[in-house]
Design a protein around this motif. Structure first.
Motif, PDB file in Angstrom:
ATOM      1  N   LYS A   1      10.778   4.486   0.673  1.00  0.00           N
ATOM      2  CA  LYS A   1      10.260   3.764   1.855  1.00  0.00           C
ATOM      3  C   LYS A   1       8.752   3.192   1.581  1.00  0.00           C
ATOM      4  CE  LYS A   1      10.008   4.053   6.753  1.00  0.00           C
ATOM      5  NZ  LYS A   1       9.950   4.628   7.523  1.00  0.00           N
ATOM      6  N   VAL A   2       9.000   2.010   1.917  1.00  0.00           N
ATOM      7  CA  VAL A   2       7.560   1.464   2.299  1.00  0.00           C
ATOM      8  C   VAL A   2       7.001   2.270   3.872  1.00  0.00           C
ATOM      9  CG1 VAL A   2       5.995  -0.403   3.032  1.00  0.00           C
ATOM     10  CG2 VAL A   2       7.962  -0.446   0.525  1.00  0.00           C
ATOM     11  N   SER A   3       6.319   2.704   3.963  1.00  0.00           N
ATOM     12  CA  SER A   3       5.894   3.322   4.926  1.00  0.00           C
ATOM     13  C   SER A   3       4.686   2.364   6.423  1.00  0.00           C
ATOM     14  CB  SER A   3       5.039   4.472   4.600  1.00  0.00           C
ATOM     15  OG  SER A   3       5.240   5.602   6.237  1.00  0.00           O
ATOM     16  N   ASP A   4       5.253   2.748   7.609  1.00  0.00           N
ATOM     17  CA  ASP A   4       4.534   1.788   8.573  1.00  0.00           C
ATOM     18  C   ASP A   4       3.945   2.925   8.773  1.00  0.00           C
ATOM     19  OD1 ASP A   4       6.134   0.137   8.390  1.00  0.00           O
ATOM     20  OD2 ASP A   4       7.383   1.287   9.720  1.00  0.00           O
ATOM     21  N   PHE A   5       3.803   5.119   8.177  1.00  0.00           N
ATOM     22  CA  PHE A   5       2.031   5.107   8.572  1.00  0.00           C
ATOM     23  C   PHE A   5       1.224   4.681   6.801  1.00  0.00           C
ATOM     24  CE2 PHE A   5       5.722   7.494  10.744  1.00  0.00           C
ATOM     25  CZ  PHE A   5       5.093   7.581  11.259  1.00  0.00           C
ATOM     26  N   ASP A   6       0.094   4.970   7.785  1.00  0.00           N
ATOM     27  CA  ASP A   6      -1.218   4.322   6.523  1.00  0.00           C
ATOM     28  C   ASP A   6      -1.527   6.350   6.095  1.00  0.00           C
ATOM     29  OD1 ASP A   6      -1.573   1.891   6.813  1.00  0.00           O
ATOM     30  OD2 ASP A   6      -3.325   2.243   8.589  1.00  0.00           O
ATOM     31  N   ARG A   7      -1.448   6.162   4.701  1.00  0.00           N
ATOM     32  CA  ARG A   7      -2.459   7.561   3.932  1.00  0.00           C
ATOM     33  C   ARG A   7      -3.714   7.191   4.400  1.00  0.00           C
ATOM     34  NH1 ARG A   7      -3.871   8.955  -1.041  1.00  0.00           N
ATOM     35  NH2 ARG A   7      -4.142  11.526  -0.746  1.00  0.00           N
ATOM     36  N   ALA A   8      -4.063   6.906   4.249  1.00  0.00           N
ATOM     37  CA  ALA A   8      -6.004   6.389   4.019  1.00  0.00           C
ATOM     38  C   ALA A   8      -6.809   5.690   4.124  1.00  0.00           C
ATOM     39  CB  ALA A   8      -6.485   7.344   1.996  1.00  0.00           C
ATOM     40  N   ALA A   9      -7.525   5.961   4.805  1.00  0.00           N
ATOM     41  CA  ALA A   9      -8.616   4.821   5.175  1.00  0.00           C
ATOM     42  C   ALA A   9      -9.421   4.286   3.783  1.00  0.00           C
ATOM     43  CB  ALA A   9      -9.409   5.278   6.655  1.00  0.00           C
ATOM     44  N   PRO A  10     -10.161   3.201   4.263  1.00  0.00           N
ATOM     45  CA  PRO A  10     -10.641   2.730   3.132  1.00  0.00           C
ATOM     46  C   PRO A  10     -12.503   3.404   3.309  1.00  0.00           C
ATOM     47  CG  PRO A  10      -9.931   1.218   4.357  1.00  0.00           C
ATOM     48  CD  PRO A  10      -9.800   1.975   4.947  1.00  0.00           C
ATOM     49  N   ASN A  11     -12.766   4.105   2.676  1.00  0.00           N
ATOM     50  CA  ASN A  11     -13.845   5.028   2.212  1.00  0.00           C
ATOM     51  C   ASN A  11     -13.915   6.499   3.363  1.00  0.00           C
ATOM     52  OD1 ASN A  11     -15.998   2.583   1.806  1.00  0.00           O
ATOM     53  ND2 ASN A  11     -15.343   2.044   3.477  1.00  0.00           N
TER      54      ASN A  11
END
Ligand code: PLP
Ligand code: COI
Length: 341
Positions: free
Chosen positions: A168-178
């Motif tokens: 599934k292409v998630s609506d949640f983010d795993r890791a922020a830039p930086n």
């Protein structure tokens, strides 16, 4: 040495308590000598840094029984280096690389009866980890830590073994830039639990996380990197500073080029171009290479031409070569395999 009476062929990816684990404590600025222990429990302060502010990092690597009956592990030096980077990012002391590798040897030797036999389909998964143990109530790093490493026999990470997965292409983010996506910190997995439960409840096997800044580029899943094969047989993997630098993926890029004579490239990959690939797999220590058959982006299905029945041909060659090196069937050209027993 007599092996334990375990149904190796039907193991899932779970925890079985084994005989010995390695422990070393850090206090007053130094690690103690370390030891193997029978004690599978941890007793720490109710206010320990790990419990309050999730100050913990971990690793995962496997030991394998080879065709000629030795027990080996795969590139433990890279796990030692990665946990060093993880520790530094969370303001934790570094557990020395040579001691990390010695601990791998000790834990494997002490639990050799639990290392699955050659050809059983199972492997011995090692879980090194460290965490802040002393009381911390203001937000700051602990000053006492414990490093531990246990091992457990495991089968395939995904139920169904080599059957292609639906992602599934998630609506949640795993890791922020930086942020902390490039290190193996428990906090990255805590935040993925809601996303994975949501995906499982909807019938998916895993999530594809996108880059949080633009949500147009492929990052990784909760526990593995992506690997794609183009229609003309080139291996491509996402390049991003916020994904975990998978040791399996880095090895597969070398396998593709140096063993199979394929072109292999690490570069940014957009979600938009995924429909043009011929094959897709998830790679990692636990996942090995698990084929992906379908990726679903908000109801829009991207069906990989390699299909839902078996691994694509290039993925299969990569899988056979990598596991062949790990299990001693194929020459270890680059000194990746460490003989323990
Ligand atoms: N990505 C994530 C988020 C992981 O947890 C893992 C597992 O370790 C990987 C990728 C694969 O890394 P490796 O091949 O080093 O096991
Ligand atoms: C591994 O592959 O070693 C991991 O840590 C992945 C984890 C999700 C089991």
């Amino acid at each position: 040495m007599e092996k334990k009476n375990i149904d190796w062929a039907n193991l899932g990816f779970g925890y079985i308590q084994t005989d010995k684990r390695y422990v070393s404590d850090y206090k007053d600025g130094a690690w103690d000598a370390g030891r193997l222990t029978d004690d599978a429990t941890v007793t720490i302060s109710e206010c320990a840094g790990v419990l309050q502010y999730a100050q913990t990092v971990f690793e995962g690597l496997k030991a394998y029984t080879t065709e000629d009956g030795h027990i080996v592990c795969f590139r433990p030096d890279l796990n030692a280096e990665r946990i060093e980077n993880s520790a530094k990012r969370l303001e934790m002391p570094v557990f020395p690389k040579d001691r990390f590798i010695e601990a791998v040897d000790e834990v494997v030797k002490a639990n050799a009866a639990y290392v699955p036999p050659y050809g059983s389909g199972a492997t011995f998964y090692l879980r090194p980890y460290m965490f802040g143990t002393n009381p911390v109530i203001g937000v700051k790093p602990a000053n006492e830590y414990q490093f531990r490493m246990f091992g457990t026999p495991v089968g395939p990470y995904f139920k169904g073994g080599a059957k292609p997965l639906t992602i599934k292409v998630s609506d949640f983010d795993r890791a922020a830039p930086n942020g902390t996506g490039h290190i193996k910190a428990g906090l990255n997995y805590a935040m993925s639990l809601h996303a994975i439960v949501t995906a499982h409840n909807e019938g998916f096997d895993e999530n594809m996380y996108l880059d949080p800044a633009t949500r147009t580029k492929v990052e990784e899943t909760g526990g593995a990197n992506f690997l794609f094969v183009t229609k003309d047989g080139k291996v491509v993997t996402p390049k991003s500073s916020s994904i975990l630098p998978s040791i399996t993926r880095r090895s597969l890029v070398v396998v593709a080029k140096e063993y199979l004579g394929l072109e292999a490239e690490e570069r940014e990959i957009t979600l938009e171009e995924v429909k043009d690939f011929a094959e897709c797999g998830l790679c990692g220590t636990a996942a090995v290479i698990s084929p992906v058959g379908k990726i679903v982006d908000h109801g829009k299905e991207i069906c990989l031409p390699s299909g839902m029945q078996e691994m694509g041909p290039v993925t299969k060659k990569l899988y056979d070569t990598l596991t062949g090196i790990q299990m001693g069937r194929i020459e270890d050209k680059f000194g990746w395999v460490r003989k323990i027993v």
